[in-house]
Design an enzyme around this catalytic site. Structure first.
Site, PDB file in Angstrom:
ATOM      1  N   GLU A  70      31.017  11.534 -63.736  1.00  0.00           N
ATOM      2  CA  GLU A  70      31.102  10.200 -63.132  1.00  0.00           C
ATOM      3  C   GLU A  70      31.152  10.239 -61.610  1.00  0.00           C
ATOM      4  OE1 GLU A  70      32.490  10.869 -65.981  1.00  0.00           O
ATOM      5  OE2 GLU A  70      31.705   9.306 -67.295  1.00  0.00           O
ATOM      6  N   HIS A 112      40.616   3.050 -72.962  1.00  0.00           N
ATOM      7  CA  HIS A 112      39.234   2.593 -73.131  1.00  0.00           C
ATOM      8  C   HIS A 112      39.108   1.071 -73.203  1.00  0.00           C
ATOM      9  CE1 HIS A 112      38.209   6.729 -73.755  1.00  0.00           C
ATOM     10  NE2 HIS A 112      37.008   6.487 -74.222  1.00  0.00           N
TER      11      HIS A 112
HETATM   12  C1  LIG Z   1      34.961  10.310 -68.273  1.00  0.00           C
HETATM   13  C2  LIG Z   1      34.255   9.932 -69.527  1.00  0.00           C
HETATM   14  N1  LIG Z   1      32.922   9.720 -69.500  1.00  0.00           N
HETATM   15  C3  LIG Z   1      32.264   9.381 -70.613  1.00  0.00           C
HETATM   16  C4  LIG Z   1      32.925   9.251 -71.804  1.00  0.00           C
HETATM   17  C5  LIG Z   1      32.169   8.879 -73.067  1.00  0.00           C
HETATM   18  N2  LIG Z   1      32.082  10.055 -73.935  1.00  0.00           N
HETATM   19  C6  LIG Z   1      32.968  10.233 -74.921  1.00  0.00           C
HETATM   20  S1  LIG Z   1      32.727  11.659 -75.713  1.00  0.00           S
HETATM   21  C7  LIG Z   1      31.419  12.088 -74.761  1.00  0.00           C
HETATM   22  C8  LIG Z   1      30.711  13.374 -75.011  1.00  0.00           C
HETATM   23  C9  LIG Z   1      31.580  14.570 -74.813  1.00  0.00           C
HETATM   24  O1  LIG Z   1      30.926  15.736 -75.222  1.00  0.00           O
HETATM   25  P1  LIG Z   1      31.644  17.125 -75.379  1.00  0.00           P
HETATM   26  O2  LIG Z   1      32.569  17.354 -74.230  1.00  0.00           O
HETATM   27  O3  LIG Z   1      30.615  18.136 -75.627  1.00  0.00           O
HETATM   28  O4  LIG Z   1      32.590  16.946 -76.664  1.00  0.00           O
HETATM   29  P2  LIG Z   1      32.172  16.679 -78.185  1.00  0.00           P
HETATM   30  O5  LIG Z   1      32.165  15.210 -78.372  1.00  0.00           O
HETATM   31  O6  LIG Z   1      30.859  17.309 -78.430  1.00  0.00           O
HETATM   32  O7  LIG Z   1      33.275  17.292 -78.986  1.00  0.00           O
HETATM   33  C10 LIG Z   1      31.172  11.076 -73.827  1.00  0.00           C
HETATM   34  C11 LIG Z   1      30.078  11.084 -72.848  1.00  0.00           C
HETATM   35  C12 LIG Z   1      34.324   9.443 -71.792  1.00  0.00           C
HETATM   36  N3  LIG Z   1      35.065   9.277 -72.904  1.00  0.00           N
HETATM   37  N4  LIG Z   1      34.959   9.796 -70.661  1.00  0.00           N
END
Ligand SMILES: Cc1ncc(C[n+]2csc(CCOP(=O)(O)OP(=O)(O)O)c2C)c(N)n1
Ligand SMILES: [Mg+2]
Lengths: 323, 322
Positions: free
Chosen positions: A60, A129
């Site tokens: 971000e 959220h």
């Molecule tokens: C700061 C932030 N940006 C965006 C999101 C939305 N978001 C939630 S999970 C996610 C993907 C995360 O991927 P990863 O770290 O690989 O974890 P996984 O879900 O694969 O376990 C995103 C973009 C968030 N929760 N927080």
């Protein structure tokens, strides 16, 4: 005129602006291949390609700042925060950089970036959220903050935002994506910084924006059935804030209730109430009321969360207290 | 690995699997709301690593947190109650799926802001170093989280101060719909440990024994004075990112290929190879787990929702008026 959803109106504005102006491009998480987590940019990746619809890493700070840099150097980025809660990570880039460079360098630099972000509570997403932090962003001069309540305004204001020479935060309330409204075919804009009378009435002025305006309209409908005519003013943008229609209405009704989804303390209602007493003191017949979210982080459990949020009954109660 | 341990891991992994499947069911029925992220396919990661943790060690993770809570030994009924938004939930119904915590078991919670818990985990490690204990922190995060500033600042600080923490990357190869290759300038996540002075280790996350051994070695390395540790654990989520994922970003055949390495299947084969148990024995474990899940749902269903006053409780420790 077509009857379309606010989601569609926003999609149309983005698509039309991208077709109109090569400098406009989109960057954000899941905006491309996924099609936007709220499906606003579905199909864009196919139409415009990876150069203009850019999937970013989960970064971000960089979304906020890289888009600002590109804007400084002549592009028209529309940077999307998946939700406004994540824009907190980019606050420094938005506030200390995008919103400051024009002034701080004596007008040499322009930063015409648009930040889009979904906000609002009510979906059981828990405390982190579910924010409605609009007032936080509106606190700082240099950043424009818009949050529309109708499809017509959403399309026209987003186009104005993209064409604006200044940085804009465009906040979309998730509950409004599904609402429908009349929107003309083709190009039009709605000027930034003009409040709008959504409903006329003589008995009380309801001042609101975004989802709060929806709630105020519902309350006004029900009040009308009881013979109380509420005037509803939709602010549409928090900065710049257009008080003229608000004051004009207040001079007619002598009573005001401000409706916002954010917290009451230091909120939009606090600002409006202060200005009403400063600029409309002689017309004040009753205390100015504020209907806002209770001062707690939003909980997950459904009923508990709902109990903290604004609704039409709370607006009606507030109106009756001052009539 | 002794037979009893293998069977205990089997039980825990099946517990996670069945718990998650039940969650999906309850979500479809509208009994669970909000965001729901399942751990199906990744079970060996939490179970193997927490299997290596000693009682004093800490656990902190992101929103995909059900398995970690189960692994530290939280009773599934309090987790199910949380998911149903009940007052008896681990977080009193205020947290939901993304925000389980059980602090008396040193599980500091699941956190919904990507990367947001990484500095916190690092600070928990700082406190242990400060107090002079031998406890370490298991700090879990996804591959996608390694692209956020929090990750880089925290690892650097941990490196500078030699903090007792193991960063465990649950590398399921996607952050939502974005593959590691599309999100990370260096697709081998292990290399991201290097600038912070850590010696990364790549681990087969479909193999619970390997995850266990790598975590054990990492704890030992911290005690040997080697500073913070980094495990790049390769795994895969079999289901969508969360409920309602359109799954446009990967192919069915890719998923099918990974399912051949189902971590529960891998462990089953290991158990049979080691003659640790018969098929009957495993089926009996499955049935016991089934019962535990049923009891959890039953407990959750019968529990009360939070009282209206609960809305205002716990805003401040000292109960200041808001
Ligand atoms: C700061 C932030 N940006 C965006 C999101 C939305 N978001 C939630 S999970 C996610 C993907 C995360 O991927 P990863 O770290 O690989 O974890 P996984 O879900 O694969 O376990 C995103 C973009 C968030 N929760 N927080
Ligand atoms: Mg991932």
């Amino acid at each position: 005129m077509a009857l379309i959803t606010m989601r569609q109106a926003i999609t149309d504005a983005l698509r039309e602006e991208m077709r109109r102006d090569e400098r406009v491009f989109i960057m954000g998480e899941e905006v491309g291949v996924w099609g936007g987590t709220y499906a606003v940019t579905r199909g864009f990746f196919d139409e415009f390609g990876a150069k203009r619809v850019r999937d970013t890493p989960i970064s971000e700070m960089a979304i906020g700042g890289v888009s600002a840099g590109a804007a400084m150097n002549g592009l028209r980025p529309v940077a999307e925060f998946m939700t406004i809660n994540f824009a907190f990570l980019a606050l420094d880039q938005m506030i200390n950089h995008a919103a400051k460079v024009h002034y701080m360098f004596g007008g040499q630099i322009k930063c015409p970036v648009v930040y889009r972000a979904v906000g609002g509570g009510g979906r059981q997403l828990g405390a982190t959220h579910s924010h409605t932090p609009d007032a936080v962003f509106a606190h700082f001069p240099g950043l424009i903050v818009i949050s529309p309540s109708t499809p017509y305004d959403a399309k026209g204001l987003l186009k104005s935002a993209i064409r604006s020479e200044d940085p804009v935060l465009f906040i979309e309330h998730h509950t409004l994506y599904q609402i429908r409204g009349e929107v003309p075919e083709g190009d039009y804009t709605v000027p930034i910084g003009v409040s709008n009378v959504r409903r006329e009435g003589r008995d009380v002025t309801l001042i609101a924006y975004a989802q709060g305006a929806q709630v105020a309209m519902e309350a006004a409908d029900q009040l009308a059935r009881e013979g109380i005519e509420a005037e509803v003013i939709d602010l549409r943008s928090l900065r710049p804030l257009d008080m003229e229609p608000v004051l004009a209405s207040f001079r007619k009704t002598f009573r005001a209730v401000i409706v916002e989804e954010g917290y009451r303390s230091y909120g939009v209602g606090a600002e409006i109430a202060a200005r009403l007493q400063e600029e409309g003191f002689d017309y004040m017949d009753a205390p100015i009321k504020r209907v806002a979210q209770y001062e707690v982080p939003l909980p997950y459990s459904r009923e508990l969360e709902q109990s903290a949020l604004i609704n039409k009954d709370r607006v009606i109660t507030a109106v009756k207290e001052i009539l | 690995m002794n037979k009893a341990t293998l069977l205990e891991w089997y039980r825990q992994m099946v517990l996670v699997r069945r718990f998650e499947q039940k969650c999906a069911e309850l979500y479809q029925l509208g009994k669970i709301g909000g965001f729901l992220h399942l751990y199906i396919g990744q079970e060996a990661v939490a179970i193997g690593s927490i299997g290596a943790r000693r009682e004093q060690d800490h656990v902190i993770t992101a929103y995909r947190d059900h398995a970690h809570a189960l692994a530290v030994g939280t009773d599934p009924k309090f987790l199910m109650a949380e998911l149903l938004g009940k007052a008896t939930g681990v977080s009193k119904g205020k947290g939901g799926s993304m925000h389980f915590a059980d602090v008396k078991r040193h599980f500091w919670g699941g956190y919904g802001i990507v990367g947001g818990h990484v500095p916190l985990g690092t600070g928990i490690a700082l406190a242990e170093q400060y107090k002079g204990t031998d406890a370490v922190v298991l700090c879990y995060m996804g591959d996608g989280s390694t692209n956020i500033g929090y990750f880089h600042e925290s690892l650097n600080m941990a490196g500078v101060w030699d903090l007792p923490i193991i960063y465990i990357i649950e590398n399921n190869q996607y952050g939502m719909g974005t593959s590691v290759e599309r999100a990370s300038a260096v697709p081998d996540i292990s290399t991201k440990a290097l600038p912070y002075g850590m010696d990364p280790r790549k681990v087969d996350g479909m193999n619970v024994v390997e995850v266990y051994e790598a975590t054990n070695a990492a704890i030992k390395a911290i005690h040997d004075g080697k500073g913070p540790q980094f495990l790049n654990v390769i795994t895969y989520r079999f289901e969508g990112h969360s409920m309602g994922d359109p799954l446009r970003y990967r192919t069915k055949s890719e998923v099918e290929k990974w399912r051949e390495d189902d971590p529960i299947g891998v462990l089953e084969r290991e158990i049979y190879a080691k003659k640790a148990a018969s098929k009957d024995k495993l089926e009996k474990i499955d049935e016991e787990v089934e019962k535990v899940i049923e009891e959890a749902v039953d407990f959750a269903e019968k529990s009360p929702f939070p009282s209206p006053e609960a809305l205002f409780e716990d805003v401040y420790v000292e109960g200041q008026p808001a």
